[in-house]
Design a protein around this motif. Structure first.
Motif, short mmCIF file in Angstrom:
data_model
loop_
_atom_site.label_atom_id
_atom_site.label_comp_id
_atom_site.label_asym_id
_atom_site.label_seq_id
_atom_site.Cartn_x
_atom_site.Cartn_y
_atom_site.Cartn_z
N GLU A 317 -0.63 -0.05 -2.28
CA GLU A 317 -0.56 0.83 -0.62
C GLU A 317 1.49 0.69 -1.10
O GLU A 317 1.81 0.83 -0.23
CB GLU A 317 -1.10 0.25 -0.20
N TYR A 385 -0.72 0.04 8.47
CA TYR A 385 0.85 0.58 8.60
C TYR A 385 1.53 0.76 9.56
O TYR A 385 0.17 0.67 10.75
CB TYR A 385 0.71 1.93 7.91
N PHE A 398 3.99 -2.05 5.47
CA PHE A 398 2.45 -2.01 5.07
C PHE A 398 2.35 -3.71 5.44
O PHE A 398 2.69 -5.04 4.60
CB PHE A 398 2.06 -1.86 3.58
#
Length: 541
Positions: A317, A385, A398
């Motif tokens: 991510e 998030y 994140f």
């Protein structure tokens, strides 16, 4: 003010340590960098695989043809294209052609991924087209109405016009220019429900790490970069696009990792993969980067004696890695360094407040590394998030679920995970997702899965009459190979702690005791290993 609770010194160090350098990115579209290499040196070898080579010019032409075909098939910027392949030169054509068409590629190793997972990937990513090789077409789930299956070794993609001929197709361009915030690729990671989660990573994300130092790893034209990893793993993008964007030659491995590594100048690997390679057998290697799981200090030292060794960290991510550090043998600690360019790292408490330097907290990542989020999973997006209160504006950060702390000189120490998500063979595995599948097996009432070592899992199921082979096959049918426990151990009941939770340490002790007991009772003529540990092979991966 988000830092008002800190001392003046800690406020200053929060930014000094936690903010990477602010540097320009040469091009926010990484495939444009590959095209420039093809224009500058069309006859240079872009890749080799098992005796076959392809030049930059030829790779670019084939990718252009594929892009034109994708656009005629209705692919548009912002779409997702399945790339279900094995390691090969056609894999590179499919990847680059998809980017040229303005779409994001969705990679899966067609030789390893169960059919059920491929269906989930197609459905979740909403692919319009799936690319594969002719020999693997039967492994691709039948497409829905309006879905196209294109084989990358078709004659119209592989045959080249003779010198002086002009290809009859007119160049076809995307309906609009590709934007930095369009998707570059979608990678699927294991989810807590057992269904993999698709992470959309943008061109801006990818170019930021691959086209700046130190993420570019100093790769230059003529350098040989080994391609060792599964294409479904985000570090494979580091190998492939990191090499091609800088004019190197990608050495795509066959079944043998060491053969590719022996002739390479640059290695990118997980510590598990790297541990199977002898540094003494790789005299050309000058740069090594590891990520994906904690690196043992002896392994880092062994390679740092011979090469520029970079220890790195970052989940999918946050785009491959968002911290890096070159390690030296005489360093006091092996750390994961500092944020890469245009990125930030914050060590926060459970209330998302910045902690003083030196205190252990959860690492949150900010800046250009933060990906676009999970596909079709708004609940998980909201959990992982969040708006970035430190950078402000539209920036997001994140939650990595990694624990860490800043050393006094501004290096990040990685101190493990906050949950039961573990790394096996460099891949992220949610232990609960494995246990959930085991609990779906007839007769199994409860299951617990633990990481046994860097390469394997062990699962415990109860009651004691659950068939372990049936249980393992059930996991293999729905989850990737690296999620399949090497051992399934039936037990009458799961031990508990004094607070009523499963005592995982006791389970591991139980497994060790049974192994020891089995070794003490040999079968006539040979020793009898205790638990039938079935090595989970990667096949020809």
């Amino acid at each position: 003010m988000p830092l008002s609770h800190l001392s003046l010194q800690d406020r200053a160090l929060f930014w000094q340590f936690g903010q990477g350098p602010d540097v320009p990115v040469p091009d926010p579209l990484v495939h444009h960098a590959v095209e420039r290499q093809a224009a500058a040196a069309p006859d240079a070898v872009a890749a080799e695989h098992q005796g076959t080579t392809i030049t930059y010019g030829e790779l670019n032409r084939r990718a252009d043809r594929l892009a034109a075909r994708l656009l005629r098939a209705g692919v548009r910027p912002g779409d997702h294209v399945g790339l279900f392949v094995r390691r090969s030169i056609p894999m590179l054509v499919g990847l680059l052609g998809t980017l040229k068409a303005g779409a994001a590629y969705v990679p899966q190793d067609i030789g390893l991924t169960p059919t059920a997972q491929l269906r989930h990937v197609i459905r979740t990513a909403g692919t319009r087209v799936v690319l594969t090789q002719s020999e693997h077409t039967l492994r691709v789930p039948p497409p829905d109405t309006g879905h196209r299956l294109i084989t990358l070794d078709d004659d119209d993609l592989t045959s080249l016009p003779t010198e002086g001929q002009v290809h009859p197709e007119r160049p076809v361009r995307p309906s609009r220019p590709v934007r930095p915030d369009d998707g570059c690729y979608v990678l699927f990671t294991s989810g807590t429900t057992g269904k993999p989660n698709g992470v959309k990573v943008t061109h801006r994300n990818v170019a930021n790490i691959l086209l700046t130092e130190p993420g570019d790893l100093g790769i230059r034209p003529g350098d040989r970069v080994a391609q060792l990893l599964n294409i479904a793993f985000d570090m494979a993008a580091w190998e492939i696009l990191g090499c091609l964007a800088h004019g190197g030659t990608l050495v795509v491995r066959g079944k043998d990792v060491t053969t590719a590594a022996r002739t390479a100048d640059v290695l990118i690997a997980t510590p598990t993969v790297l541990s199977g390679i002898d540094p003494a057998g790789c005299p050309r290697v000058r740069t090594v980067a590891v990520a994906g799981e904690p690196c043992p200090r002896p392994l880092a030292d062994a390679w740092a004696r011979r090469s520029a060794f970079h220890n790195s960290c970052g989940p999918t991510e946050t785009t491959i890695v968002n911290t890096m550090r070159r390690h030296h043998v005489d360093d006091v600690l092996l750390t994961i360094g500092r944020p890469t360019p245009n990125n930030t790292v914050y060590v926060l408490d459970e209330h998302r407040r910045a902690l003083p330097i030196g205190e252990v907290g959860e690492m949150w990542a900010g800046g250009d590394c933060v990906s676009a989020g999970y596909l079709d999973n708004e609940a998980l997006n909201a959990e992982r998030y969040a708006p970035d209160p430190f950078l402000g504006g539209e920036h997001r950060m994140f939650r990595t679920r990694d624990l860490g702390r800043w050393t006094p000189d501004g290096e990040l120490e990685h101190l493990g995970r906050t949950d039961d998500q573990v790394k096996v063979r460099g891949f992220r595995v949610e232990l609960d997702s494995v246990s959930s599948v085991l609990e779906s097996v007839a007769g199994c009432s409860r299951a617990v899965t633990l990481k046994r070592d860097a390469r394997s899992l062990i699962s415990f199921v109860c009651p004691a009459d659950v068939d372990p082979d049936t249980a393992r096959r059930a996991v293999a049918d729905v989850l990737p190979y690296y999620c399949v426990p090497a051992t399934v151990l039936p037990v009458a009941a799961l031990p508990e702690t004094d607070r009523g939770k499963v005592d995982r340490a006791a389970l591991l002790r139980l497994a060790a005791e049974r192994e020891e007991a089995a070794r003490a009772v040999p079968v006539p003529g040979e020793g009898a290993p205790l638990l039938p540990v079935s090595a989970v092979r990667e096949g020809a991966a």
